[in-house]
Design a protein around this motif. Structure first.
Motif, PDB file in Angstrom:
ATOM      1  N   MET A   1     -26.331 -35.939  11.631  1.00 29.79           N
ATOM      2  CA  MET A   1     -26.261 -34.477  11.740  1.00 29.79           C
ATOM      3  C   MET A   1     -27.427 -33.847  11.003  1.00 29.79           C
ATOM      4  SD  MET A   1     -22.192 -33.648  11.539  1.00 29.79           S
ATOM      5  CE  MET A   1     -21.902 -34.533  10.013  1.00 29.79           C
ATOM      6  N   ASN A   2     -27.733 -32.604  11.377  1.00 25.48           N
ATOM      7  CA  ASN A   2     -28.902 -31.951  10.798  1.00 25.48           C
ATOM      8  C   ASN A   2     -28.657 -30.448  10.654  1.00 25.48           C
ATOM      9  OD1 ASN A   2     -29.080 -30.969  13.424  1.00 25.48           O
ATOM     10  ND2 ASN A   2     -30.464 -32.623  14.049  1.00 25.48           N
ATOM     11  N   ALA A   3     -29.737 -29.728  10.342  1.00 30.43           N
ATOM     12  CA  ALA A   3     -29.624 -28.283  10.130  1.00 30.43           C
ATOM     13  C   ALA A   3     -29.186 -27.558  11.397  1.00 30.43           C
ATOM     14  CB  ALA A   3     -30.965 -27.737   9.649  1.00 30.43           C
ATOM     15  N   GLU A   4     -29.534 -28.126  12.581  1.00 34.74           N
ATOM     16  CA  GLU A   4     -29.109 -27.499  13.826  1.00 34.74           C
ATOM     17  C   GLU A   4     -27.585 -27.500  13.948  1.00 34.74           C
ATOM     18  OE1 GLU A   4     -31.004 -29.372  17.088  1.00 34.74           O
ATOM     19  OE2 GLU A   4     -33.024 -28.688  16.550  1.00 34.74           O
ATOM     20  N   LEU A   9     -22.408 -24.429  13.607  1.00 32.35           N
ATOM     21  CA  LEU A   9     -21.163 -24.050  12.933  1.00 32.35           C
ATOM     22  C   LEU A   9     -21.182 -22.574  12.541  1.00 32.35           C
ATOM     23  CD1 LEU A   9     -20.359 -27.090  10.578  1.00 32.35           C
ATOM     24  CD2 LEU A   9     -19.594 -26.655  12.916  1.00 32.35           C
ATOM     25  N   ASN A  10     -22.343 -22.099  12.094  1.00 30.91           N
ATOM     26  CA  ASN A  10     -22.465 -20.674  11.765  1.00 30.91           C
ATOM     27  C   ASN A  10     -22.203 -19.798  12.991  1.00 30.91           C
ATOM     28  OD1 ASN A  10     -23.126 -21.069   9.042  1.00 30.91           O
ATOM     29  ND2 ASN A  10     -25.304 -21.309   9.491  1.00 30.91           N
ATOM     30  N   GLN A  11     -22.704 -20.257  14.144  1.00 29.85           N
ATOM     31  CA  GLN A  11     -22.512 -19.512  15.385  1.00 29.85           C
ATOM     32  C   GLN A  11     -21.039 -19.505  15.797  1.00 29.85           C
ATOM     33  OE1 GLN A  11     -25.123 -17.959  16.508  1.00 29.85           O
ATOM     34  NE2 GLN A  11     -24.135 -16.989  18.272  1.00 29.85           N
ATOM     35  N   LEU A  12     -20.387 -20.663  15.626  1.00 29.87           N
ATOM     36  CA  LEU A  12     -18.954 -20.760  15.933  1.00 29.87           C
ATOM     37  C   LEU A  12     -18.140 -19.805  15.068  1.00 29.87           C
ATOM     38  CD1 LEU A  12     -18.155 -24.558  16.442  1.00 29.87           C
ATOM     39  CD2 LEU A  12     -17.705 -22.702  18.038  1.00 29.87           C
ATOM     40  N   GLU A  13     -18.552 -19.705  13.805  1.00 27.35           N
ATOM     41  CA  GLU A  13     -17.845 -18.836  12.866  1.00 27.35           C
ATOM     42  C   GLU A  13     -17.914 -17.391  13.347  1.00 27.35           C
ATOM     43  OE1 GLU A  13     -17.352 -18.745   8.090  1.00 27.35           O
ATOM     44  OE2 GLU A  13     -19.409 -18.720   8.830  1.00 27.35           O
ATOM     45  N   LYS A  14     -19.069 -16.990  13.869  1.00 23.43           N
ATOM     46  CA  LYS A  14     -19.244 -15.617  14.349  1.00 23.43           C
ATOM     47  C   LYS A  14     -18.480 -15.375  15.654  1.00 23.43           C
ATOM     48  CE  LYS A  14     -23.885 -15.076  12.342  1.00 23.43           C
ATOM     49  NZ  LYS A  14     -25.329 -14.931  12.657  1.00 23.43           N
ATOM     50  N   GLU A  15     -18.551 -16.337  16.578  1.00 21.27           N
ATOM     51  CA  GLU A  15     -17.992 -16.133  17.912  1.00 21.27           C
ATOM     52  C   GLU A  15     -16.485 -16.372  17.966  1.00 21.27           C
ATOM     53  OE1 GLU A  15     -20.142 -18.585  20.596  1.00 21.27           O
ATOM     54  OE2 GLU A  15     -22.031 -17.465  20.391  1.00 21.27           O
ATOM     55  N   LYS A  16     -16.028 -17.417  17.273  1.00 21.38           N
ATOM     56  CA  LYS A  16     -14.616 -17.805  17.374  1.00 21.38           C
ATOM     57  C   LYS A  16     -13.798 -17.416  16.154  1.00 21.38           C
ATOM     58  CE  LYS A  16     -15.135 -20.205  21.263  1.00 21.38           C
ATOM     59  NZ  LYS A  16     -14.442 -19.876  22.530  1.00 21.38           N
ATOM     60  N   GLY A  17     -14.471 -16.982  15.098  1.00 20.52           N
ATOM     61  CA  GLY A  17     -13.739 -16.624  13.890  1.00 20.52           C
ATOM     62  C   GLY A  17     -13.224 -17.823  13.123  1.00 20.52           C
ATOM     63  N   LEU A  23     -14.195 -25.909   8.810  1.00 19.63           N
ATOM     64  CA  LEU A  23     -14.642 -26.949   9.742  1.00 19.63           C
ATOM     65  C   LEU A  23     -15.273 -28.124   8.998  1.00 19.63           C
ATOM     66  CD1 LEU A  23     -16.234 -25.009  12.745  1.00 19.63           C
ATOM     67  CD2 LEU A  23     -14.309 -26.594  12.836  1.00 19.63           C
ATOM     68  N   ILE A  24     -16.128 -27.824   8.026  1.00 24.53           N
ATOM     69  CA  ILE A  24     -16.805 -28.894   7.285  1.00 24.53           C
ATOM     70  C   ILE A  24     -15.800 -29.716   6.478  1.00 24.53           C
ATOM     71  CG2 ILE A  24     -18.415 -29.350   5.394  1.00 24.53           C
ATOM     72  CD1 ILE A  24     -20.184 -27.130   6.466  1.00 24.53           C
ATOM     73  N   GLU A  25     -14.827 -29.038   5.856  1.00 23.52           N
ATOM     74  CA  GLU A  25     -13.801 -29.762   5.091  1.00 23.52           C
ATOM     75  C   GLU A  25     -12.986 -30.671   6.005  1.00 23.52           C
ATOM     76  OE1 GLU A  25     -11.577 -26.761   3.111  1.00 23.52           O
ATOM     77  OE2 GLU A  25     -13.245 -26.161   1.807  1.00 23.52           O
ATOM     78  N   ALA A  26     -12.649 -30.180   7.202  1.00 24.08           N
ATOM     79  CA  ALA A  26     -11.903 -31.002   8.162  1.00 24.08           C
ATOM     80  C   ALA A  26     -12.748 -32.186   8.617  1.00 24.08           C
ATOM     81  CB  ALA A  26     -11.497 -30.155   9.361  1.00 24.08           C
ATOM     82  N   LEU A  27     -14.046 -31.948   8.815  1.00 21.97           N
ATOM     83  CA  LEU A  27     -14.953 -33.016   9.233  1.00 21.97           C
ATOM     84  C   LEU A  27     -15.109 -34.058   8.135  1.00 21.97           C
ATOM     85  CD1 LEU A  27     -16.852 -34.214  11.261  1.00 21.97           C
ATOM     86  CD2 LEU A  27     -18.600 -32.565  10.556  1.00 21.97           C
TER      87      LEU A  27
END
Length: 368
Positions: A1-4, A9-17, A23-27
């Motif tokens: 995994m990388n910065a992308e 994940l940042n985009q998901l946070e904005k779009e899906k709340g 997410l990172i803790e679950a991962l």
């Protein structure tokens, strides 16, 4: 995994709340299981994902002890102090053990976890939306049916309309639009379960709220509802404004408002009666369309004894007792209905009995 990945994940946070940290803790938790499963490790490990770069590292966690009995879980004090002189007994030492090809496992696991969390988040959003709409009307499209129920498409989710919650003789075709009343919303492993009804008294109440602006505005209030779905209903209404007739407001100009509700309920007859705080008046109104001569309220027994004109007895009782039964449900009083002639006969009998009892008492007194 990388910065992308982090940016995604940042985009998901904005779009899906969905919180990026959640997410990172679950991962991280999922990667611990993935590490142990793929590398057959019984070590106590911690997975760390850098919140900025997305770099994944695995650390073995070992307890500092005097004598090592299990090297997978323990480290000697001497070995620990070679890493950091500050370590003491019972401290936890973390040693990086990230495998070379762990990135592949991390990427696969990330896809599974994120997909699952998105699905859970969407289910929760739908649940939260519909749980707030319990006791409300929804319009949906009939998708299909099985031996137990109809499945109604509400757009984001399907609602379940059991056959016993449909009106007698009511059948729906695939693609037909139908109004239903949400009775309850439950969580399940497959997502939110939404149960709807066509027979609930709340459907009648909400239909009037939609059709009558005075109810929506709070000027006219529906005090109680009694319903035998598909056949007949009664609603009791009152007005907070003396200038507004609550019955007339619900009937509408030329009966248009009540007719719209009747049409939605496939011809169900609806009696709209005026509510009163006086139980005598309320019971008399509830027996509409029958005229009432008198109402005798017996508080202790919660019984209302009603006298009606002889020619209106069958109307007051209704077909198979329906009118009297609905009036009782509407008012909360047990209603005993008699015709005027029956009531007169009983009164005459009571008068005769009272006279006989009086004569007997007089005779006993004379004999004494």
């Amino acid at each position: 995994m990388n910065a992308e990945f982090i940016e995604a994940l940042n985009q998901l946070e904005k779009e899906k709340g969905i919180s990026k940290d959640v997410l990172i803790e679950a991962l991280e938790a999922a990667l611990i299981s993935g590490y142990k499963r793929n590398f057959h490790s019984a070590q106590n490990v911690r997975v760390d994902i850098d919140r900025e770069t997305g770099v994944v590292r695995v650390f073995a966690r070992k307890t500092v002890v005097d004598e090592v009995t299990d090297p997978r879980l323990e480290i000697s004090l001497e070995a620990a102090r070679e890493i950091n002189p500050a370590y003491q007994l019972d401290d936890i030492v973390e040693i990086e053990v990230t495998p070379k090809d762990f990135g592949r496992i991390a990427a696969q696991t990330a896809k599974q976890v994120v997909t699952q969390r998105i699905r859970e988040a969407e289910r929760n959003i739908i649940y939260d939306e519909f749980v707030d709409r319990e006791e409300d009307i929804v319009t949906g499209v009939v998708q299909r049916a099985d031996h137990r129920q109809y499945y109604i498409d509400l757009g984001k989710v399907e609602a379940l309309l059991p056959y016993n919650e449909t009106m007698p003789g009511e059948r729906f075709k695939q693609g037909e639009r139908v109004k239903t009343y949400i009775t309850r919303v439950e969580k399940s492993t497959k997502g939110p379960m939404i149960y709807v009804s066509r027979t609930h008294p709340g459907l009648l109440k909400r239909l009037f709220e939609l059709e009558v602006p005075e109810i929506y505005e709070g000027i006219v209030e529906i005090k109680s509802v009694a319903r035998e779905a598909g056949f007949r209903s009664k609603i009791a209404v009152s007005s907070r404004d003396e200038q507004v007739d609550p019955v007339g407001a619900c009937v509408g100009h030329r009966g248009m408002r009540v007719q719209t509700v009747v049409n939605e309920l496939r011809g169900e007859k609806i009696d709209i009666v005026r509510y009163s705080d006086d139980p005598q008046e309320f019971v008399a109104n509830a027996l509409s369309p029958s005229k009432v001569i008198s109402v005798d309220i017996q508080e202790d027994e919660k019984v209302a004894r009603v006298v009606v004109p002889d020619h209106q007895l069958s109307l007051a009782i209704g077909k198979e007792g329906q009118n009297a039964r609905l009036a009782a449900k509407l008012t909360g009083w047990k209603i005993d209905i008699k015709s005027e002639s029956e009531a007169q006969e009983e009164a005459n009998v009571d008068e005769v009995n009272d006279t006989l009892e009086s004569d007997v008492e007089t005779t006993e007194e004379e004999n004494a």
